[in-house]
Design a protein around this motif. Structure first.
Motif, PDB file in Angstrom:
ATOM      1  N   ILE A  83       5.274  16.808  13.788  1.00  0.00           N
ATOM      2  CA  ILE A  83       4.414  15.631  13.646  1.00  0.00           C
ATOM      3  C   ILE A  83       4.871  14.820  12.442  1.00  0.00           C
ATOM      4  O   ILE A  83       5.190  15.381  11.384  1.00  0.00           O
ATOM      5  N   LEU A  84       4.905  13.490  12.603  1.00  0.00           N
ATOM      6  CA  LEU A  84       5.278  12.632  11.484  1.00  0.00           C
ATOM      7  C   LEU A  84       4.196  12.681  10.410  1.00  0.00           C
ATOM      8  O   LEU A  84       3.009  12.507  10.712  1.00  0.00           O
ATOM      9  N   PRO A  85       4.561  12.940   9.161  1.00  0.00           N
ATOM     10  CA  PRO A  85       3.570  12.953   8.074  1.00  0.00           C
ATOM     11  C   PRO A  85       3.133  11.535   7.708  1.00  0.00           C
ATOM     12  O   PRO A  85       3.687  10.904   6.809  1.00  0.00           O
ATOM     13  N   GLY A  86       2.143  11.043   8.418  1.00  0.00           N
ATOM     14  CA  GLY A  86       1.711   9.662   8.243  1.00  0.00           C
ATOM     15  C   GLY A  86       1.107   9.396   6.876  1.00  0.00           C
ATOM     16  O   GLY A  86       0.332  10.206   6.351  1.00  0.00           O
ATOM     17  N   ILE A  87       1.423   8.265   6.302  1.00  0.00           N
ATOM     18  CA  ILE A  87       0.873   7.878   5.002  1.00  0.00           C
ATOM     19  C   ILE A  87      -0.574   7.447   5.164  1.00  0.00           C
ATOM     20  O   ILE A  87      -1.421   7.740   4.318  1.00  0.00           O
ATOM     21  N   THR A  88      -0.891   6.770   6.274  1.00  0.00           N
ATOM     22  CA  THR A  88      -2.292   6.453   6.557  1.00  0.00           C
ATOM     23  C   THR A  88      -3.068   7.748   6.777  1.00  0.00           C
ATOM     24  O   THR A  88      -4.213   7.883   6.325  1.00  0.00           O
ATOM     25  N   PHE A  97       0.840  -1.193   0.000  1.00  0.00           N
ATOM     26  CA  PHE A  97       0.000   0.000   0.000  1.00  0.00           C
ATOM     27  C   PHE A  97       0.879   1.248   0.000  1.00  0.00           C
ATOM     28  O   PHE A  97       1.614   1.499   0.941  1.00  0.00           O
ATOM     29  N   ARG A  98       0.860   1.976  -1.100  1.00  0.00           N
ATOM     30  CA  ARG A  98       1.558   3.254  -1.265  1.00  0.00           C
ATOM     31  C   ARG A  98       3.054   3.167  -0.921  1.00  0.00           C
ATOM     32  O   ARG A  98       3.588   4.011  -0.179  1.00  0.00           O
ATOM     33  N   PRO A  99       3.767   2.176  -1.424  1.00  0.00           N
ATOM     34  CA  PRO A  99       5.191   2.062  -1.064  1.00  0.00           C
ATOM     35  C   PRO A  99       6.040   3.217  -1.582  1.00  0.00           C
ATOM     36  O   PRO A  99       7.084   3.525  -1.011  1.00  0.00           O
ATOM     37  N   GLN A 100       5.589   3.865  -2.673  1.00  0.00           N
ATOM     38  CA  GLN A 100       6.349   5.015  -3.176  1.00  0.00           C
ATOM     39  C   GLN A 100       6.381   6.137  -2.143  1.00  0.00           C
ATOM     40  O   GLN A 100       7.382   6.853  -2.021  1.00  0.00           O
ATOM     41  N   ALA A 101       5.282   6.285  -1.388  1.00  0.00           N
ATOM     42  CA  ALA A 101       5.236   7.315  -0.346  1.00  0.00           C
ATOM     43  C   ALA A 101       6.213   6.977   0.775  1.00  0.00           C
ATOM     44  O   ALA A 101       6.834   7.875   1.363  1.00  0.00           O
ATOM     45  N   GLY A 110      -2.404   4.746  11.760  1.00  0.00           N
ATOM     46  CA  GLY A 110      -1.009   4.488  11.458  1.00  0.00           C
ATOM     47  C   GLY A 110      -0.882   3.160  10.741  1.00  0.00           C
ATOM     48  O   GLY A 110      -1.840   2.390  10.670  1.00  0.00           O
ATOM     49  N   THR A 111       0.287   2.871  10.215  1.00  0.00           N
ATOM     50  CA  THR A 111       0.479   1.633   9.458  1.00  0.00           C
ATOM     51  C   THR A 111       0.183   0.407  10.306  1.00  0.00           C
ATOM     52  O   THR A 111      -0.500  -0.520   9.870  1.00  0.00           O
ATOM     53  N   ALA A 112       0.687   0.376  11.528  1.00  0.00           N
ATOM     54  CA  ALA A 112       0.553  -0.822  12.356  1.00  0.00           C
ATOM     55  C   ALA A 112      -0.894  -1.071  12.774  1.00  0.00           C
ATOM     56  O   ALA A 112      -1.417  -2.175  12.625  1.00  0.00           O
ATOM     57  N   ALA A 113      -1.557  -0.037  13.305  1.00  0.00           N
ATOM     58  CA  ALA A 113      -2.910  -0.203  13.848  1.00  0.00           C
ATOM     59  C   ALA A 113      -4.003   0.153  12.851  1.00  0.00           C
ATOM     60  O   ALA A 113      -5.186  -0.018  13.149  1.00  0.00           O
ATOM     61  N   VAL A 114      -3.657   0.671  11.682  1.00  0.00           N
ATOM     62  CA  VAL A 114      -4.571   1.090  10.620  1.00  0.00           C
ATOM     63  C   VAL A 114      -5.447   2.240  11.145  1.00  0.00           C
ATOM     64  O   VAL A 114      -4.956   3.352  11.281  1.00  0.00           O
ATOM     65  N   GLY A 149      -7.472  -5.600  -1.586  1.00  0.00           N
ATOM     66  CA  GLY A 149      -8.010  -5.790  -2.926  1.00  0.00           C
ATOM     67  C   GLY A 149      -9.492  -6.073  -2.985  1.00  0.00           C
ATOM     68  O   GLY A 149     -10.014  -6.475  -4.030  1.00  0.00           O
ATOM     69  N   ARG A 150     -10.235  -5.840  -1.882  1.00  0.00           N
ATOM     70  CA  ARG A 150     -11.676  -6.100  -1.858  1.00  0.00           C
ATOM     71  C   ARG A 150     -12.497  -4.866  -2.233  1.00  0.00           C
ATOM     72  O   ARG A 150     -13.688  -4.980  -2.527  1.00  0.00           O
ATOM     73  N   VAL A 151     -11.881  -3.700  -2.178  1.00  0.00           N
ATOM     74  CA  VAL A 151     -12.543  -2.425  -2.471  1.00  0.00           C
ATOM     75  C   VAL A 151     -11.778  -1.739  -3.588  1.00  0.00           C
ATOM     76  O   VAL A 151     -10.541  -1.799  -3.643  1.00  0.00           O
ATOM     77  N   GLU A 152     -12.489  -1.082  -4.489  1.00  0.00           N
ATOM     78  CA  GLU A 152     -11.872  -0.419  -5.632  1.00  0.00           C
ATOM     79  C   GLU A 152     -10.816   0.597  -5.174  1.00  0.00           C
ATOM     80  O   GLU A 152     -11.055   1.409  -4.285  1.00  0.00           O
ATOM     81  N   ASP A 153      -9.668   0.522  -5.815  1.00  0.00           N
ATOM     82  CA  ASP A 153      -8.570   1.447  -5.533  1.00  0.00           C
ATOM     83  C   ASP A 153      -8.635   2.588  -6.550  1.00  0.00           C
ATOM     84  O   ASP A 153      -8.103   2.487  -7.646  1.00  0.00           O
ATOM     85  N   ARG A 154      -9.269   3.693  -6.171  1.00  0.00           N
ATOM     86  CA  ARG A 154      -9.464   4.813  -7.095  1.00  0.00           C
ATOM     87  C   ARG A 154      -8.217   5.687  -7.236  1.00  0.00           C
ATOM     88  O   ARG A 154      -8.162   6.541  -8.121  1.00  0.00           O
ATOM     89  N   HIS A 155      -7.263   5.502  -6.380  1.00  0.00           N
ATOM     90  CA  HIS A 155      -6.107   6.398  -6.353  1.00  0.00           C
ATOM     91  C   HIS A 155      -4.812   5.760  -6.872  1.00  0.00           C
ATOM     92  O   HIS A 155      -3.795   6.438  -6.942  1.00  0.00           O
ATOM     93  N   GLY A 156      -4.848   4.490  -7.195  1.00  0.00           N
ATOM     94  CA  GLY A 156      -3.621   3.813  -7.607  1.00  0.00           C
ATOM     95  C   GLY A 156      -2.661   3.618  -6.451  1.00  0.00           C
ATOM     96  O   GLY A 156      -1.430   3.647  -6.622  1.00  0.00           O
ATOM     97  N   TRP A 157      -3.203   3.405  -5.262  1.00  0.00           N
ATOM     98  CA  TRP A 157      -2.387   3.246  -4.068  1.00  0.00           C
ATOM     99  C   TRP A 157      -1.759   1.863  -3.949  1.00  0.00           C
ATOM    100  O   TRP A 157      -0.730   1.696  -3.324  1.00  0.00           O
TER     101      TRP A 157
END
Length: 364
Positions: A264-269, A94-98, A310-314, A352-360
């Motif tokens: 503050i950490l710029p969280g990807i989530t 999920f969003r590894p480029q970020a 966050g990544t760990a706890a979503v 992969g159960r919900v449409e990815d509209r952002h290319g994440w």
């Protein structure tokens, strides 16, 4: 760069691995392999600006000189990512480029060399594909990915190191909180701060987390799950938890999250939730939110929900906030509708159960 495969003399037997990933917990079950790339500022002929010797081999101890710079001057950064199993087969990130971009932002702040983003992604992909069989077959299971870099030059003296090591290790994980997805209780730190203006709060470096350990222990001693930090100047403005960003869902249809001002950490989530909430028609504002406002809006009913992410706890609901001056509850103290919807949708995209509209989503 071509990664050299190193022989693994004793990979984990299938039956031992299957038992370990049946109930992995979080952060204690590690896979067989790790990726390593070295950096030497005196190697200008390398194909990646000082980076050289990429390889994948056994997950094993690292040998360090006692004078290694990281042990004395804390030049160290890391990322937190996950790989998910998709129902139709295969794994995805999920969003590894970020993550790659944030890794390099942390490197710049810590006076460390940047790693080419393509090389970062290649290293992560290789680690996942090599140990894909470690994916836990449990609800909420994933492969937690830990890319990290540290200074390993042997010297004593306050200056940026000239030698570094980048590694990727994987951990088979379940849910972050032992109690599963339940509202957490937060302790407001009065005596400690996580980061100050001009400091390293926006970098994902170990020192920021070390600074949170004493107040986190204090929170646990008070019967809380997590600690929330206030700003270092006025001790008034809510910033973030020890490892998660915060969102406040208000009755007027707006959602507030503290702004990224460098502490503050710029969280990807966090960034993903902002986009998703706006798609729901909600007004999302990045603006200061005080501890007084938090209490008053919770008590008046103007604050409907609070969620940490966050990544760990979503996405995790915040039910109760405690401090030396007392406690207050958000809503009914349970999981709010927006929080539940955002969590379900985000996890659905990741798996992969919900449409990815952002290319994440990036398939591995």
């Amino acid at each position: 760069m071509q990664f050299e495969p190193l022989h693994h003399p004793s990979p984990t037997p299938d039956d031992v691995r299957e038992k370990a990933i049946a109930d992995p917990g979080f952060g204690t079950v590690f896979t067989d392999h790790m990726v390593t790339i070295d950096y030497d500022a005196g190697a200008p002929d390398s194909v990646a600006g000082g980076w050289h010797s990429p390889r994948i081999g056994p997950h094993e101890p690292i040998s360090l000189d006692p004078s290694a710079s990281v042990l004395h001057y804390a030049q160290e950064i890391f990322e937190g990512m996950k790989a998910f199993a998709h129902a139709e087969g295969g794994l995805a990130m999920f969003r590894p480029q970020a993550n790659a971009a944030r890794f390099n932002a942390s490197a710049r702040r810590m006076a460390m060399p940047e790693l080419p983003e393509d090389l970062f992604l290649d290293a992560v992909r290789l680690a996942i594909t090599t140990d894909a069989k470690w994916m836990p077959p449990v609800e909420g299971g994933s492969l937690y990915i830990r890319p990290f870099m540290f200074a390993n030059e042997a010297f004593l003296g306050v200056r940026p190191a000239k030698r570094y090591k980048f590694l990727v290790i994987l951990s088979a994980v379940g849910n972050y909180f032992k109690r599963g997805v339940n509202p957490v209780k937060i302790w407001v730190s009065q005596d400690y701060v996580r980061a100050a203006p001009g400091g390293t709060g926006a970098a994902k470096t170990g020192g920021n987390y070390a600074a949170s350990l004493v107040p986190q222990a204090e929170a646990i001693a008070k019967g809380c799950d997590q600690v929330v930090f206030l700003d270092a100047v006025e001790h008034r403005w809510v910033e973030e938890l020890g490892g998660m960003n915060l969102f406040f869902v208000r009755r007027d249809g707006s959602v507030v999250t503290p702004p990224l001002t460098g502490t503050i950490l710029p969280g990807i989530t966090r960034d993903s939730l902002i986009a998703m909430l706006r798609e729901e028609g909600l007004e999302v504002r990045e603006e200061p939110y005080s501890i007084t406002q938090w209490r008053e809006e919770a008590e008046s009913g103007d604050l409907l929900e609070c969620m940490a992410c966050g990544t760990a706890a979503v996405v995790t609901p915040v039910g109760t906030v405690a401090s030396p001056s007392g406690e207050f509850t958000i809503g009914a103290g349970g999981t709010g509708q927006i929080t539940a919807k955002m969590r379900e949708r985000l996890i659905g995209i990741q798996h992969g159960r919900v449409e990815d509209r952002h290319g994440w989503v990036m398939r591995v």
